[in-house]
Write an enzyme that holds these catalytic residues in place. Structure first.
Site, mmCIF file in Angstrom:
data_model
loop_
_atom_site.group_PDB
_atom_site.id
_atom_site.type_symbol
_atom_site.label_atom_id
_atom_site.label_comp_id
_atom_site.label_asym_id
_atom_site.label_seq_id
_atom_site.Cartn_x
_atom_site.Cartn_y
_atom_site.Cartn_z
ATOM 1 N N CYS A 89 12.109 8.915 -22.131
ATOM 2 C CA CYS A 89 11.246 9.596 -21.497
ATOM 3 C C CYS A 89 10.058 9.058 -21.397
ATOM 4 O O CYS A 89 9.026 9.314 -20.698
ATOM 5 C CB CYS A 89 11.314 11.221 -21.807
ATOM 6 S SG CYS A 89 12.824 12.136 -21.577
ATOM 7 N N HIS A 383 10.108 17.175 -14.832
ATOM 8 C CA HIS A 383 9.936 16.261 -15.749
ATOM 9 C C HIS A 383 11.202 15.187 -15.317
ATOM 10 O O HIS A 383 12.335 15.177 -15.977
ATOM 11 C CB HIS A 383 10.450 16.511 -17.246
ATOM 12 C CG HIS A 383 10.819 15.438 -18.174
ATOM 13 N ND1 HIS A 383 10.325 14.359 -18.176
ATOM 14 C CD2 HIS A 383 11.381 15.475 -19.158
ATOM 15 C CE1 HIS A 383 10.607 13.475 -19.110
ATOM 16 N NE2 HIS A 383 11.349 14.242 -19.774
ATOM 17 N N CYS A 413 7.215 12.352 -26.039
ATOM 18 C CA CYS A 413 8.324 12.227 -26.897
ATOM 19 C C CYS A 413 9.630 11.579 -25.985
ATOM 20 O O CYS A 413 9.823 11.741 -24.958
ATOM 21 C CB CYS A 413 8.807 13.539 -27.425
ATOM 22 S SG CYS A 413 9.069 14.654 -26.273
HETATM 23 C C1 LIG Z 1 16.966 24.802 -19.956
HETATM 24 C C2 LIG Z 1 18.064 24.656 -18.750
HETATM 25 C C3 LIG Z 1 19.468 24.424 -19.225
HETATM 26 C C4 LIG Z 1 18.011 25.715 -17.725
HETATM 27 O O1 LIG Z 1 18.708 25.393 -16.499
HETATM 28 P P1 LIG Z 1 18.971 26.633 -15.222
HETATM 29 O O2 LIG Z 1 19.918 27.229 -16.006
HETATM 30 O O3 LIG Z 1 19.562 25.633 -14.025
HETATM 31 O O4 LIG Z 1 17.567 27.044 -15.222
HETATM 32 P P2 LIG Z 1 17.114 27.885 -13.989
HETATM 33 O O5 LIG Z 1 16.010 27.281 -13.342
HETATM 34 O O6 LIG Z 1 18.313 28.357 -13.061
HETATM 35 O O7 LIG Z 1 16.716 29.032 -14.910
HETATM 36 C C5 LIG Z 1 17.335 29.976 -15.412
HETATM 37 C C6 LIG Z 1 16.934 31.442 -15.298
HETATM 38 O O8 LIG Z 1 15.708 31.530 -15.895
HETATM 39 C C7 LIG Z 1 14.915 31.846 -14.940
HETATM 40 N N1 LIG Z 1 13.154 31.251 -15.312
HETATM 41 C C8 LIG Z 1 13.203 30.004 -15.667
HETATM 42 N N2 LIG Z 1 11.879 30.005 -15.802
HETATM 43 C C9 LIG Z 1 11.356 30.920 -15.635
HETATM 44 C C10 LIG Z 1 9.975 31.353 -15.706
HETATM 45 N N3 LIG Z 1 8.823 30.390 -16.013
HETATM 46 N N4 LIG Z 1 9.714 32.471 -15.470
HETATM 47 C C11 LIG Z 1 10.462 33.527 -15.145
HETATM 48 N N5 LIG Z 1 11.834 33.401 -15.088
HETATM 49 C C12 LIG Z 1 12.324 31.866 -15.446
HETATM 50 C C13 LIG Z 1 15.311 31.462 -13.642
HETATM 51 O O9 LIG Z 1 14.784 32.170 -12.364
HETATM 52 C C14 LIG Z 1 16.683 31.795 -13.678
HETATM 53 O O10 LIG Z 1 16.972 33.180 -13.530
HETATM 54 P P3 LIG Z 1 18.265 33.783 -12.571
HETATM 55 O O11 LIG Z 1 19.348 33.167 -13.540
HETATM 56 O O12 LIG Z 1 18.111 34.917 -12.768
HETATM 57 O O13 LIG Z 1 18.141 33.012 -11.289
HETATM 58 C C15 LIG Z 1 17.616 23.146 -18.102
HETATM 59 O O14 LIG Z 1 16.293 23.264 -17.278
HETATM 60 C C16 LIG Z 1 17.695 22.001 -18.866
HETATM 61 O O15 LIG Z 1 18.749 21.628 -19.469
HETATM 62 N N6 LIG Z 1 16.331 21.848 -19.570
HETATM 63 C C17 LIG Z 1 16.301 20.617 -20.588
HETATM 64 C C18 LIG Z 1 16.057 19.327 -19.914
HETATM 65 C C19 LIG Z 1 15.979 18.349 -20.895
HETATM 66 O O16 LIG Z 1 16.756 18.270 -21.708
HETATM 67 N N7 LIG Z 1 15.065 17.319 -20.756
HETATM 68 C C20 LIG Z 1 14.887 16.159 -21.674
HETATM 69 C C21 LIG Z 1 13.681 16.635 -22.445
HETATM 70 S S1 LIG Z 1 13.650 15.299 -23.919
#
Ligand SMILES: CC(C)(COP(=O)(O)OP(=O)(O)OC[C@H]1O[C@@H](n2cnc3c(N)ncnc32)[C@H](O)[C@@H]1OP(=O)(O)O)[C@@H](O)C(=O)NCCC(=O)NCCS
Length: 426
Positions: A89, A383, A413
């Site tokens: 990243c 990101h 990070c």
């Molecule tokens: C966390 C993760 C698994 C979520 O993925 P996802 O399930 O596709 O996420 P979504 O955007 O569909 O959100 C899931 C739910 O949360 C809700 N939501 C997400 N952010 C929200 C917020 N800020 N406020 C309100 N609701 C929120 C969505 O509306 C969705 O609701 P629903 O199921 O009723 O539709 C994914 O984003 C991920 O893997 N992130 C990490 C990425 C990573 O590892 N990066 C490396 C960094 S080192």
């Protein structure tokens, strides 16, 4: 004295949730578009650019040197070399550091650095046994010979192999690692959700009042190219503390606190900055946004707390800059997860961290929340792994200038337990 390296301008595509606006584009398409826009907006002669370095974390098997393909596609001269780096990243910040090194060593005066990622276009592989069967079949000379290699395959050999967002040495996903940090460091759900809420409200404000507008370019979508994406599509203006608190934990469903709301989302996008030696910038009549003062990379054991690299890289970069945390007017900390931001802030403010990890008697210093991620962060904006560092550097440089600040700090990070930090000055 090596020349000072100026950040003249930055440009990025709007960031989009993976699988949405850019589902039919590649990382090269995104990088090319933002690079071309950067050149056009700054009105530089493309022939000035002597080096291009871009970051990408999950490269395409068809175009593994993203930087070169994007530079050619953006209209930079064929004579301008370009290469792609992968420091997870922190790849785009590494790209910036690489171009800065070229400028400081006199190998170049002008360069473009940045990165891109398309999680909508990740390489999906066959299993090893399926791949072996395909190769064997391609070498066979008869129909029977072409079919025979497939006879020994089992149903599970047909399952496609997609890249995991996980640490190869431990098998833990980034999210599980963030969860581990939250639990071991006692980072509450409330603290994480507050960081997420601030990220969204500040990003929305910075988009609405025009602070982030200068860094955004338009992306025209295939096939007709009549529709353009002009805005980030992940920022939630309706995010409330209550909505965040109601989300279920994702990575430890029973006892966890890391949710879709307090994690950075899987994102597509690209970002790039134009770098020039101070002397060349002034000769060409450009006013830099900021200068690079120092940077540092550090690493922790990935088997421990994976995303604590910034806790080591920040003091190292500050030492190299001859400055302390309190000198910083602004701080941009990449938000992979709110738990990682809070854990690193806790470390910087901790005497134990200073003593045990840095052999110092005093903590690195307090991170003033009013100076941190003032235009929102990766949780809200998204990101795209390879691009984030360039987004952050560009936002920090521009906001530092707008506020007439003197020093700015950024940190990222990265997978592998690494952390990157850079100090900008004006
Ligand atoms: C966390 C993760 C698994 C979520 O993925 P996802 O399930 O596709 O996420 P979504 O955007 O569909 O959100 C899931 C739910 O949360 C809700 N939501 C997400 N952010 C929200 C917020 N800020 N406020 C309100 N609701 C929120 C969505 O509306 C969705 O609701 P629903 O199921 O009723 O539709 C994914 O984003 C991920 O893997 N992130 C990490 C990425 C990573 O590892 N990066 C490396 C960094 S080192």
């Amino acid at each position: 004295m090596p020349p000072r390296v100026a950040i003249l301008a930055g440009c990025r595509t709007p960031f989009a949730k993976a699988g949405t606006a850019y589902r039919d584009l590649t990382a090269v398409d995104l990088a090319k578009a933002c690079m071309r826009e950067l050149v056009e907006r700054t009105e530089i002669d493309p022939g000035w650019v002597e080096t291009v370095v871009m970051g990408q974390v999950i490269p395409s098997v068809k175009a593994p040197n993203l930087a070169r393909e994007a530079a050619l596609g953006a209209g930079l001269p064929a004579a301008c070399p370009a290469h792609t780096v992968n420091r997870a990243c922190a790849s785009a910040t590494q790209a910036i550091a690489d171009v800065a090194c070229s400028i400081q060593s006199g190998h170049a005066e002008v360069g473009i650095a940045g990165g891109a990622e398309s999680l909508s276009d990740v390489p999906i592989l066959h299993s090893r046994r399926m791949a072996q069967a395909l190769v064997e079949a391609s070498r066979a000379r008869s129909l029977g010979g072409r079919l025979r290699p497939f006879l020994g395959l089992r149903p599970r050999d047909l399952v496609p192999d997609t890249p995991a967002i996980a640490e190869p040495s431990t098998g833990l996903s980034m999210g599980q690692s963030a969860e581990k940090m939250a639990q071991e460091n006692g980072i509450s759900r409330e603290t994480q959700d507050r960081i997420a809420w601030l990220s969204h409200t500040r990003a929305a404000a910075a988009l609405d009042d025009g602070r982030l507008k200068p860094e955004l370019c338009r992306i025209h979508l295939p096939s007709a190219y009549e529709v353009a994406v002009e805005a980030d599509n992940l920022v939630r203006r309706d995010t409330t503390p209550e909505a965040l608190a109601a989300l279920p934990p994702v990575f430890d469903r029973k006892h966890g606190s890391v949710t879709a709301g307090n994690s950075s989302p899987l994102t597509d996008g690209a970002a790039a900055v134009l770098l020039m030696s101070e002397e060349r910038a002034s000769r060409e009549g450009y006013e830099p946004l900021a200068f690079i003062r120092a940077w540092a990379v550090a690493a922790v054991d990935p088997g421990g707390q994976l995303l604590m690299g910034p806790g080591l890289a920040i003091p190292k970069a500050l030492d190299r800059a001859g400055l302390v945390l309190a000198d910083m007017d602004l701080i941009e900390m990449h938000e992979a997860f709110a738990a990682q931001v809070a854990s690193n802030i806790q470390a910087l403010e901790s005497e134990a961290w200073a003593r045990e990890k840095l052999a110092r008697s005093e903590p690195v210093g307090r991170v003033d929340p009013e100076k941190l991620n003032v235009c929102g962060g990766s949780i809200a904006l998204g990101h795209p792994f390879g691009a984030t560092g360039a987004r952050i550097a560009s936002t920090l440089a521009r906001e530092l200038k707008r506020r007439a600040g003197r020093y700015g700090l950024l940190s990222v990070c990265a997978q592998g337990g690494m952390g990157f930090a850079m100090v900008l000055e004006r």
